[in-house]
Design an enzyme around this catalytic site. Structure first.
Site, PDB file in Angstrom:
ATOM      1  N   LYS A  40       0.850  -1.200  -0.077  1.00  0.00           N
ATOM      2  CA  LYS A  40      -0.059   0.152  -0.154  1.00  0.00           C
ATOM      3  C   LYS A  40       0.803   1.213  -0.123  1.00  0.00           C
ATOM      4  O   LYS A  40       0.555   2.193  -0.870  1.00  0.00           O
ATOM      5  CB  LYS A  40      -0.982   0.065   1.206  1.00  0.00           C
ATOM      6  CG  LYS A  40      -2.086  -1.019   1.177  1.00  0.00           C
ATOM      7  CD  LYS A  40      -3.116  -0.926   2.259  1.00  0.00           C
ATOM      8  CE  LYS A  40      -3.915   0.208   2.397  1.00  0.00           C
ATOM      9  NZ  LYS A  40      -4.913   0.220   1.258  1.00  0.00           N
ATOM     10  N   ALA A  42       3.891   1.586  -0.998  1.00  0.00           N
ATOM     11  CA  ALA A  42       4.772   1.776  -2.322  1.00  0.00           C
ATOM     12  C   ALA A  42       3.632   2.302  -3.322  1.00  0.00           C
ATOM     13  O   ALA A  42       3.880   3.052  -4.162  1.00  0.00           O
ATOM     14  CB  ALA A  42       5.588   0.441  -2.655  1.00  0.00           C
ATOM     15  N   ASP A 247      -9.169  -6.029 -13.069  1.00  0.00           N
ATOM     16  CA  ASP A 247      -8.447  -6.072 -11.848  1.00  0.00           C
ATOM     17  C   ASP A 247      -8.610  -5.079 -10.669  1.00  0.00           C
ATOM     18  O   ASP A 247      -8.064  -4.067 -11.249  1.00  0.00           O
ATOM     19  CB  ASP A 247      -6.971  -6.774 -11.786  1.00  0.00           C
ATOM     20  CG  ASP A 247      -6.170  -7.031 -10.680  1.00  0.00           C
ATOM     21  OD1 ASP A 247      -6.830  -7.020  -9.549  1.00  0.00           O
ATOM     22  OD2 ASP A 247      -5.028  -7.445 -10.683  1.00  0.00           O
ATOM     23  N   ASP A 253      -5.203   2.377  -3.724  1.00  0.00           N
ATOM     24  CA  ASP A 253      -4.043   3.031  -3.345  1.00  0.00           C
ATOM     25  C   ASP A 253      -3.750   4.162  -4.398  1.00  0.00           C
ATOM     26  O   ASP A 253      -3.292   5.180  -4.080  1.00  0.00           O
ATOM     27  CB  ASP A 253      -2.688   1.892  -3.383  1.00  0.00           C
ATOM     28  CG  ASP A 253      -3.013   0.928  -2.440  1.00  0.00           C
ATOM     29  OD1 ASP A 253      -3.563   1.176  -1.444  1.00  0.00           O
ATOM     30  OD2 ASP A 253      -2.364  -0.231  -2.662  1.00  0.00           O
ATOM     31  N   SER A 292       0.533   2.139 -15.565  1.00  0.00           N
ATOM     32  CA  SER A 292       1.852   2.806 -16.125  1.00  0.00           C
ATOM     33  C   SER A 292       1.275   4.323 -16.551  1.00  0.00           C
ATOM     34  O   SER A 292      -0.079   4.349 -16.559  1.00  0.00           O
ATOM     35  CB  SER A 292       2.338   2.044 -17.298  1.00  0.00           C
ATOM     36  OG  SER A 292       1.260   1.978 -18.184  1.00  0.00           O
TER      37      SER A 292
END
Length: 311
Positions: A40, A42, A247, A253, A292
């Site tokens: 979490k 990171a 997903d 986060d 990304s």
């Protein structure tokens, strides 16, 4: 440039794609298994950096074969890892993630080195008057109540805005919850926080704020959006449409890290929630906990180089 310090966990995510969630006594065969950077703290640090904040992570990894890849991934995302310590003889934290065809997940976490974060180092880093104070300190409960409480106290004493993501719900010190601006929880954690399972919408965020005296509260509700409660106003904010959920791992986060970065820029809580929802929507459309840059916008912000070389 606005800045965020994250005090949080670093994990290896072992993601198992399964036909459904297991019940006691039943063995499932996974369709495939993948390993990727996670945790979490990171994940939230990466999201904050991608949202344009100079971001530093205070955390810990083991001295095993998994640590280097985790630190390298943070550096590649523009996170300052000078506050990441290596714990000798310990393993890096690991999250075992089961993902069903619907995109929903179930997660079991082994804290590993995350359970050994040095409180004194964290407090010293946040209390150091010889350095420029960050605009926001972001905390989450995966590192344990003692670390969260100590970090919140040090940040609040220095006048730094404190964002607390208390998920899973822990019984944090009253002073920590009162300092939270905002406290971010999902609807299940919010209900646990105030025994308000019957409340809906902004009412649930209001109930949490009244119960714990938080400066502000954000309750995330997945596809139903989010609720905010603050001193000036309460509101329900609709979720962004997602064409296909692949997903849900890491969506929360991405939301929290982006929210912290936008608040660090001096924007309103509502704007921060809206930008957080956008980041979360990008993550659920891919496999893994981190989208990304090209998933987030067509012209991503310039990545922030670490202030100090990694250790």
């Amino acid at each position: 440039m606005s800045s965020v310090v994250v005090v949080g966990s670093i994990n290896v995510d072992v993601v198992m794609h399964v036909p459904g969630f297991p019940v006691p006594g039943v063995t499932l065969l996974a369709d495939r298994v993948e390993r990727s950077p996670g945790g979490k703290g990171a994940n939230q640090a990466v999201a904050a950096a991608r949202a344009g904040a100079a971001t530093r992570l205070l955390g810990a990894v083991g001295d095993d074969g998994d640590s280097a890849a985790q630190v390298d991934a943070l550096v590649a995302a523009g996170v300052d890892v000078s506050g990441v310590e290596t714990c000798s003889g310990r393993t890096t934290g690991t999250a075992f993630v089961m993902v069903a065809p619907s995109g929903e997940n179930a997660i079991v976490v082994d804290a590993g080195a995350n359970g050994l974060i040095d409180l004194r180092r964290v407090v010293a880093a946040l209390s150091d008057r010889g350095t420029t104070a960050p605009d926001v300190v972001l905390l989450q409960s995966e590192v344990g109540a003692a670390v969260v409480d100590a970090a919140a106290a040090a940040a609040y004493e220095r006048g730094i805005r404190v964002v607390v993501n208390n998920g899973p719900w822990l019984h944090l010190a009253a002073a920590t919850l009162e300092a939270a601006d905002p406290l971010v929880v999902n609807e299940h954690e919010a209900a646990e926080a105030c025994d308000a399972a019957g409340a809906e919408g902004a009412d649930l965020a209001d109930a949490v704020r009244r119960r714990h005296g938080c400066r502000s509260v954000v309750v995330t509700r997945g596809a139903e959006g989010a609720s905010i409660s603050g001193a000036e106003a309460s509101a329900r904010i609709a979720a962004l449409p997602v064409e296909h959920v692949v997903d849900t791992t890491g969506a929360g986060d991405a939301f929290v890290g982006t929210l912290a970065a936008v608040l660090a820029q001096g924007r309103s809580l509502r704007r921060a929630v809206e930008e957080g929802q956008r980041a979360g929507a990008a993550v659920v459309a891919i496999v893994g906990a981190r989208a990304s840059d090209h998933h987030l916008n067509d012209s991503p912000p310039e990545r922030v180089e670490p202030a100090d070389p990694p250790r």
